[in-house]
Design a protein around this motif. Structure first.
Motif, short mmCIF file in Angstrom:
data_model
loop_
_atom_site.label_atom_id
_atom_site.label_comp_id
_atom_site.label_asym_id
_atom_site.label_seq_id
_atom_site.Cartn_x
_atom_site.Cartn_y
_atom_site.Cartn_z
N LYS A 31 6.50 40.39 52.05
CA LYS A 31 6.93 39.99 53.39
C LYS A 31 8.43 39.94 53.55
N THR A 32 9.17 39.60 52.49
CA THR A 32 10.62 39.52 52.65
C THR A 32 11.30 40.60 51.82
N THR A 33 12.45 41.06 52.29
CA THR A 33 13.22 42.01 51.49
C THR A 33 14.24 41.28 50.64
N VAL A 34 14.59 40.04 51.04
CA VAL A 34 15.58 39.30 50.25
C VAL A 34 14.99 38.94 48.90
N GLY A 35 13.66 38.69 48.85
CA GLY A 35 13.01 38.41 47.58
C GLY A 35 13.13 39.58 46.63
N THR A 53 14.76 30.07 39.28
CA THR A 53 15.91 29.26 38.86
C THR A 53 17.21 29.85 39.38
N SER A 54 17.36 31.20 39.27
CA SER A 54 18.63 31.77 39.73
C SER A 54 18.78 31.60 41.24
N VAL A 55 17.65 31.67 41.99
CA VAL A 55 17.74 31.44 43.44
C VAL A 55 18.14 29.99 43.71
N VAL A 56 17.50 29.05 43.01
CA VAL A 56 17.75 27.63 43.30
C VAL A 56 19.16 27.23 42.89
N VAL A 57 19.61 27.67 41.70
CA VAL A 57 20.86 27.13 41.16
C VAL A 57 22.08 27.94 41.59
N LEU A 58 21.95 29.27 41.67
CA LEU A 58 23.16 30.05 41.99
C LEU A 58 23.17 30.56 43.43
N ASP B 79 7.14 37.27 45.21
CA ASP B 79 8.34 36.87 45.93
C ASP B 79 8.85 35.51 45.43
N PRO B 80 10.09 35.41 44.92
CA PRO B 80 10.56 34.12 44.41
C PRO B 80 11.06 33.17 45.50
N VAL B 81 11.33 33.67 46.71
CA VAL B 81 11.98 32.83 47.72
C VAL B 81 11.10 31.65 48.16
N PRO B 82 9.80 31.88 48.50
CA PRO B 82 8.99 30.72 48.89
C PRO B 82 8.87 29.70 47.77
N GLN B 83 8.82 30.18 46.52
CA GLN B 83 8.69 29.22 45.41
C GLN B 83 9.93 28.36 45.30
N ALA B 84 11.12 28.97 45.47
CA ALA B 84 12.36 28.19 45.39
C ALA B 84 12.41 27.18 46.53
N LEU B 85 11.94 27.59 47.73
CA LEU B 85 11.99 26.66 48.86
C LEU B 85 11.00 25.52 48.67
N VAL B 86 9.82 25.84 48.10
CA VAL B 86 8.84 24.77 47.87
C VAL B 86 9.34 23.79 46.83
#
Lengths: 231, 124
Positions: A31-35, A53-58, B79-86
């Motif tokens: 659904k997303t391209t950023v992912g 982790t890299s998304v959350v921290v950096l 997709d890692p984005v929803p997981q990071a947001l959750v």
């Protein structure tokens, strides 16, 4: 009775609307391209194999700093709300059994070690600072439940928490000075899948782990009753 | 039933169910602790919904610890984005629950009950 029927009716209506709108979202497709961007660039740009982790921290480091602040405010606010209530709540309780007291004494170190493992390996395995910190706090919760009159030093908790928070901001400012962006990675990426890789991610997750662990320990101590035991 | 419809029923359906159970608890129950439990039900329903939106058929967790995963990660991992947001949402949820429980403790100390229909000041 009439209240239950109205609630059920309302829930029926809401469920019809929710189901009809959610059913149009496809399941199991991209659904997303950023992912996709994060997955392709995470090793090259951050060196961390755990993309979450890299998304959350950096990539979203500012957001995580804010999140840690929210948790800090909740812990402080809870301390302020419950201040003065602590002495009133006294209740006689049965003494914890011998098995509980002995078992938790040995489990405590193992739980602390496991929590530290989880937050040190945040860039390699599922986990990270938040779950690791909660595991550390669980180790203290066991002692609160099983050891009579066990208290952690209020000053010690505050000190660890403040030190971890300040280290987090200091790492951010070091990034600003050395790389030119707040929370920028100034240590390089290293070899992926090694413990000493991913630049500042392990450092930040260690500070988050210590901060969350000490905050939740303080929070549990605030919510706990002062108990007197029947001898 | 084709797999997509089955996935929709299981994951989206159970997240809607969790949300509605929480809403029912909040509307009907009168015990403050149960109301806070209802809030956490709603929260976990929304979290489950977000994570299941990020799922892609036949793909694995976004932890790139195998050579083939490192080569073409965007074809093999979800997709890692929803997981990071959750992850963020769970932490905020813990903070909210802790504050709500503290306020419930204060109310119990002041009124001697957790039943909201017995607290006179809440009536209008």
């Amino acid at each position: 009775m009439i209240r239950n029927i109205f609630a059920l009716l309302l829930i029926l209506v809401i469920s019809v609307f929710l189901a009809s709108s959610i059913a149009s979202i496809p399941f199991g497709t991209e659904k997303t391209t950023v992912g996709k961007y994060y997955l392709d660039k995470t090793i090259e740009e951050t060196g961390s194999v755990n993309t979450v982790t890299s998304v959350v921290v950096l990539y979203r480091g500012f957001d995580t700093l804010g999140e840690v602040t929210v948790l800090f405010l909740a812990a402080t606010g809870l301390g302020a709300i419950l201040f003065g209530l602590r002495e009133k709540r006294k209740r006689k309780k049965e003494r914890p059994s011998l098995i509980m007291r002995t078992g938790t004494r040995y489990l405590f170190t193992a739980a602390l070690l496991f929590g530290a493992y989880v937050f040190v390996h945040g860039h390699l395995t599922p986990g990270g600072g938040f779950p690791g910190g909660v595991i550390v706090a669980t180790a203290f919760l066991m002692l609160f439940l099983a050891q009579e009159g066990f208290r952690v030093s209020e000053k010690g908790v505050k000190f660890v928490e403040a030190l971890a928070g300040m280290t987090y901001v200091a790492i951010g400012i070091a990034g600003l000075l050395l790389v030119g962006s707040f929370l920028g990675n100034f240590l390089g990426t290293g070899i992926p899948n090694k413990l000493a890789s991913a630049g500042i991610i392990p450092l930040i997750y260690i500070t988050i782990g210590l901060k969350v662990g000490s905050e939740i320990t303080g929070l549990l101590q605030n919510m706990r009753e002062t108990t007197e035991y029947e001898s | 039933m084709n797999p997509e419809a089955l996935g929709k029923v299981i994951f989206y359906g159970s997240s809607i169910a969790l949300f509605l159970i929480g809403l029912y608890i909040i509307l009907v129950k009168r015990n403050l602790i149960k109301l806070i439990l209802g809030l956490t039900f709603i929260e976990s329903g929304v979290n489950l919904f977000l994570v299941s939106i990020g799922y892609v058929w036949g793909r694995t967790a976004p932890i790139l610890n195998k050579p083939e995963l490192m080569e073409t990660p965007s074809k093999l991992a979800v997709d890692p984005v929803p997981q990071a947001l959750v992850l963020t949402a769970i932490v905020i949820g813990v903070a909210v629950t802790a504050m709500a429980l503290a306020i419930a403790m204060l109310i119990y100390d002041k009124y001697g009950t957790l039943n909201i229909s017995k607290i006179k000041e809440l009536k209008w």
